[in-house]
Design a protein around this motif. Structure first.
Motif, PDB file in Angstrom:
ATOM      1  N   GLU A  41       0.996  -1.142   0.039  1.00  0.00           N
ATOM      2  CA  GLU A  41       0.113  -0.062   0.041  1.00  0.00           C
ATOM      3  C   GLU A  41       0.891   1.321  -0.181  1.00  0.00           C
ATOM      4  OE1 GLU A  41      -3.486   2.270  -0.150  1.00  0.00           O
ATOM      5  OE2 GLU A  41      -3.143  -0.112  -0.259  1.00  0.00           O
ATOM      6  N   THR A  42       2.142   1.287   0.710  1.00  0.00           N
ATOM      7  CA  THR A  42       2.830   2.401   0.799  1.00  0.00           C
ATOM      8  C   THR A  42       3.550   2.729  -0.543  1.00  0.00           C
ATOM      9  OG1 THR A  42       3.312   1.703   2.974  1.00  0.00           O
ATOM     10  CG2 THR A  42       4.789   3.482   1.983  1.00  0.00           C
ATOM     11  N   ILE A  43       3.885   1.737  -1.232  1.00  0.00           N
ATOM     12  CA  ILE A  43       4.577   1.879  -2.368  1.00  0.00           C
ATOM     13  C   ILE A  43       3.761   2.414  -3.477  1.00  0.00           C
ATOM     14  CG2 ILE A  43       5.837   0.381  -4.357  1.00  0.00           C
ATOM     15  CD1 ILE A  43       7.466   1.048  -1.909  1.00  0.00           C
ATOM     16  N   ARG A  44       2.374   1.833  -3.300  1.00  0.00           N
ATOM     17  CA  ARG A  44       1.552   2.230  -4.302  1.00  0.00           C
ATOM     18  C   ARG A  44       1.183   3.711  -3.975  1.00  0.00           C
ATOM     19  NH1 ARG A  44      -1.597  -1.616  -3.725  1.00  0.00           N
ATOM     20  NH2 ARG A  44      -3.020  -0.820  -1.926  1.00  0.00           N
ATOM     21  N   ARG A  45       1.173   4.190  -2.796  1.00  0.00           N
ATOM     22  CA  ARG A  45       0.962   5.796  -2.777  1.00  0.00           C
ATOM     23  C   ARG A  45       2.001   6.394  -3.114  1.00  0.00           C
ATOM     24  NH1 ARG A  45      -1.223   4.288   2.202  1.00  0.00           N
ATOM     25  NH2 ARG A  45       0.661   4.767   3.324  1.00  0.00           N
TER      26      ARG A  45
END
Length: 681
Positions: free
Chosen positions: A293-297
Motif C-alpha cells: 500500500e505504501t509503495i502504491r501511494r
C-alpha cells in the motif's frame, strides 16, 4: 530194409468211425429218447406244481447329501467326493447285515408268517429227519427272530451294477405285495440307520467340541490380555490409522520438515529474485513491492509529480527553481520507493532464514524420533508375535464354534440327510421270477438229451468200439449180418514175411519220387494173390492215402472187406459206363484203406488202364493193384513197382518178372503168399 512188419491193428490210425458211431446211436435210440422224454415230463410237472415266487427290487443312489445341504457350493463339482468302489461294497455289506434285517422284519411284522417262520405250521416230518441227520438246525432251539431272519436273508439280494453307485435291493416272496414291501422296507431301514448314525456322530461331536470351545475361549482371552499388557508396558500405544504412536509421530515430523523446507526454498527464491530486479531498476515489476500500500501511494505521488513536471517543462527551463524543486521531489520519492523495496527484500530474506532455522530444528527432532522408533522396533516385533498368536487362537475358536453350532443343529434336526436316496421304489410284480416255465422245460429236456447222448458216445469211445482201428474181430462182429465170413486172418502169418520187403521197397520209392507210387501184385496162382495185396495195402495205409484195386473186372476177392449188405460196385461197373468214381470207391471196415473192388456188371468192357491209373494217382499216395497174369501184362507199362509171387524154381514167375521189368516197372520176385480165404480180416 525192415525185417518185420506191423499187423493192421498197429498200423491203422486211431480215428473215430463216425458211421459206426451213428449206427450205434440209431440202435440205442431209446436210451436217448427215454431220458429226454422223462426229463420233459418231469420238468413240465415241476413248473406247474411248484409254488411261484415273485421278486421285486428297489434302487438306491449313493451320494454325499452334505454337499447339497451344508455346502451347496460343492454341489456343482460332480461326483468327485462320492463313494468309491470299496465304499459301495461296504454299503452292500451294511444292507445285508443282521441289524438292518431286524429293523425290516419288525417293520414288515414277519413273525408268525408261515413263509418265513418254519414253526408257524409246526415242525414237518422232513425237517425232523434233517435235524436227526444233523443236516439242519433244530428250529425249536432258535428264537422266533432268528428263524425269520434266516429265511429273510435267503430271500434278500443286494447287487451293484458295474461302475455305478446304484444299489439294487431285490426281495423274493410268494406274495407279490410282500416282495415289494420287503424291498422298500430294507431301503427305508437303510436310510433310517444312516440318519441315526449321523445324528449320533453329531451328538458325540457336539460334546467334544463344547469342551474344546470353552478351553479356546480362555486361551483367547489370556492371549489378548498379554497383548494389551505388553503394549502398555512398551509404550506401543495405538494411534490414528491403527499405527503405534512413535511411528505416527515420526510421520508427522517428516511431513512438517518437508513443509518447512518448501517454505525456506520459496522465501529464498523470492528474495533472490527481488535483489536481481532491484539491481536492474525494475522495482515496479516486483509483485510483493507492487502490492504494498505504501509503495502504491508513493507510486501515485511519483506519477503526479512527473505529470506536473512535464506540464511545467513546457514553459520553464530545466534550471528554473520550480523545475529543480519538482526534480528534487521526484528524486526523494524514488529514494523512498527503493527503500521500501529494500525493506521488502530484507523481510523475505529474514523469512528464508527463519525457515532454514525451522528446518534445522525439525531435522534434529526427526532424528531423535527415528532413534525412538528404531528402539521400539524390537518391542513391536514381539508385540506382533503376540498379536499373531492371539489372532490364530481367535480364528480357531471361530472355526470350532461354527462346527459346534453345526453339530448342535444336526443333533436336533429330525431330517438328517443320509448319504443315499431312493431313486426307485419297488412295485408288486405281475409275473413270477420262479419258475420260468418255458426255459426250465427247454433246458431240462436239452440237458437230458445231451447227457444221454454223451453217455452212449463216451461208452463207445471208452470201449474202443467207435474207433477205426478196432480189432479185426470187432470189425467181423459189425459185419456178421451182411457177410457171414469167418475170421481166419488173425491166425495167418504166411503173408507177413512176403509183405514186409514189399512195403519197404514201396516206402523207399515214395521217398525217392515224392509222387504217387503204383504197385502191382500178381501171382501165377490167381487164388493166392488176395491176402498178399491186402497185407501190403493195409500196411501202406498207415504211411499215406492208399487204394487197393482189384485189377480184373468182376473179381470179388476184396468184397468181404467192405461193410455193405449188397455186392459193392467196382471196376466192372466203371468199365461198363454205368457209374462214376464216387460210387466205386469204398472204405475198408478194418483200416483207413480205400478199396476199388472188381464190380458186379455182368459183361464188362475192357477199360483204359493208362487213363485209370493216371486218374487214381492224382488222389492217392500209394495204389496197390492185384492182377492176374493177363491183367498184369496190360498194366506193366504204367507201374512203378511190380511184385511177382512165386519161388525161384518157377520159370513162369521169372519170365513174368522179366517181362514186367522190360515194360518199365521195377519188378521183384517174392516167395510165398497167404491163401485167398484169409483175406476176410
Amino acid at each position: 530194409m525192415r525185417g518185420s512188419v506191423k499187423d493192421e491193428s498197429e498200423t491203422s490210425t486211431n480215428e473215430i468211425d463216425l458211421s459206426r458211431l451213428g449206427r450205434t446211436l440209431a440202435r440205442k435210440r431209446w436210451w436217448v429218447i427215454g431220458p429226454t422224454l422223462a426229463a420233459f415230463l418231469g420238468a413240465a410237472v415241476f413248473v406247474n406244481v411248484v409254488k411261484p415266487r415273485y421278486t421285486s427290487d428297489a434302487r438306491l443312489l449313493l451320494e454325499n447329501q452334505d454337499d447339497f445341504l451344508g455346502r451347496p457350493d460343492k454341489a456343482d463339482r460332480g461326483d468327485g467326493n462320492g463313494p468309491d468302489a470299496e465304499a459301495v461294497q461296504s454299503q452292500i455289506q451294511l444292507l445285508t447285515s443282521r441289524d438292518l434285517a431286524r429293523r425290516a422284519i419288525r417293520s414288515l411284522d414277519l413273525k408268525g408268517d408261515a413263509e418265513f417262520d418254519p414253526l408257524a405250521n409246526g415242525v414237518g416230518a422232513f425237517t425232523r429227519v434233517m435235524v436227526l441227520l444233523g443236516i439242519a438246525r433244530d428250529p425249536t432251539l432258535m428264537s422266533p427272530e432268528d428263524r425269520v431272519m434266516e429265511k429273510f436273508s435267503e430271500r434278500l439280494a443286494v447287487l451293484s451294477p458295474t461302475k455305478t453307485r446304484v444299489l439294487s435291493i431285490e426281495f423274493t416272496s410268494r406274495n407279490p405285495e410282500l416282495a415289494a414291501r420287503g424291498a422298500n422296507a430294507v431301503a427305508e431301514s437303510y436310510i433310517e440307520m444312516q440318519q441315526e448314525a449321523k445324528r449320533e456322530m453329531a451328538r458325540s461331536a457336539a460334546g467334544s467340541l463344547a469342551t474344546l470351545v470353552a478351553a479356546l475361549r480362555e486361551r483367547v482371552a489370556d492371549a489378548e490380555a498379554k497383548v494389551e499388557a505388553y503394549r502398555a508396558d512398551s509404550g506401543l500405544l495405538i494411534g490414528a490409522n491403527n499405527t503405534i504412536i512413535p511411528t505416527q509421530q515420526l510421520g508427522e515430523l517428516n511431513n512438517q520438515l518437508s513443509s518447512a523446507r518448501a517454505a525456506q526454498a520459496e522465501a529464498q527464491a523470492k528474495a533472490n529474485l527481488l535483489r536481481d530486479m532491484l539491481r536492474q531498476g525494475r522495482v515496479g515489476e516486483i509483485p510483493d513491492v507492487a502490492n504494498n500500500e505504501t509503495i502504491r501511494r508513493i507510486f501515485e505521488q511519483r506519477v503526479s509529480l512527473r505529470a506536473q513536471m512535464a506540464l511545467e517543462s513546457r514553459t520553464l527551463l530545466p534550471m528554473h527553481p520550480r523545475i529543480k524543486e519538482l526534480t528534487a521531489q521526484l528524486a526523494d520519492i524514488d529514494q523512498q520507493w527503493r527503500a521500501a523495496a529494500e525493506r521488502t527484500a530484507r523481510t523475505l530474506e529474514n523469512e528464508a532464514r527463519i525457515a532454514a532455522a525451522r528446518v534445522d530444528n525439525l531435522t534434529r527432532v526427526l532424528n531423535d524420533q527415528k532413534r525412538v522408533a528404531g528402539s521400539a522396533g524390537a518391542e513391536e516385533v514381539k508385540l506382533r508375535e503376540l498379536e499373531r498368536a492371539a489372532r490364530q487362537l481367535k480364528e480357531q475358536l471361530e472355526a470350532e464354534t461354527a462346527k459346534y453350532q453345526q453339530a448342535q443343529a444336526r443333533e436336533q434336526m429330525k431330517a438328517t440327510p443320509a448319504d443315499a436316496r431312493i431313486i426307485q421304489r419297488a412295485l408288486a410284480p405281475q409275473l413270477p421270477a420262479f419258475p420260468k416255465k418255458v426255459p426250465i422245460v427247454a433246458f431240462s429236456t436239452l440237458a437230458a438229451f445231451l447227457l444221454s447222448l454223451g453217455a452212449i458216445i463216451a461208452a463207445e469211445l471208452l470201449t474202443g468200439r467207435a474207433r477205426a482201428d478196432a480189432h479185426p474181430e470187432e470189425a467181423d462182429t459189425a459185419r456178421e449180418e451182411g457177410q457171414g465170413v469167418e475170421d481166419e486172418y488173425e491166425d495167418e502169418d504166411a503173408g507177413d514175411e512176403v509183405a514186409a520187403p514189399a512195403v519197404a521197397i514201396a516206402e523207399q520209392a515214395r521217398v525217392a519220387s515224392g509222387a504217387c507210387v503204383k504197385v502191382l501184385v500178381t501171382p501165377l496162382d490167381e487164388d493166392r494173390h488176395g491176402a498178399m495185396a491186402i497185407r501190403l495195402a493195409r500196411t501202406l495205409a498207415g504211411q499215406g492215402r492208399t487204394l487197393l484195386v482189384a485189377a480184373d473186372p468182376g473179381d470179388g476177392v476184396f468184397d468181404p472187406l467192405i461193410d455193405s449188405d449188397d455186392a459193392p460196385l467196382g471196376l466192372a461197373d466203371l468199365a461198363s459206363g454205368d457209374v462214376g468214381f464216387e460210387e466205386i470207391l469204398h472204405l475198408d471196415s478194418g483200416s483207413r484203406l480205400h478199396i476199388l473192388p472188381g464190380g458186379v456188371a455182368g459183361e464188362a468192357d475192357d477199360y483204359d488202364a493208362e487213363l485209370l491209373v493216371e486218374a487214381l494217382s492224382q488222389a492217392y499216395d500209394f495204389i496197390v493193384l492185384a492182377a492176374s497174369d493177363q491183367a498184369a501184362r496190360t498194366l506193366g507199362p504204367y507201374m512203378d513197382l511190380a511184385f511177382v509171387l512165386g519161388d525161384g524154381a518157377d520159370d513162369d514167375a521169372e519170365a513174368l518178372r522179366r517181362r514186367l521189368a522190360r515194360a518199365g516197372a521195377e519188378a521183384h520176385l517174392l516167395d510165398g503168399a497167404a491163401p485167398a480165404p484169409s483175406l476176410a480180416a
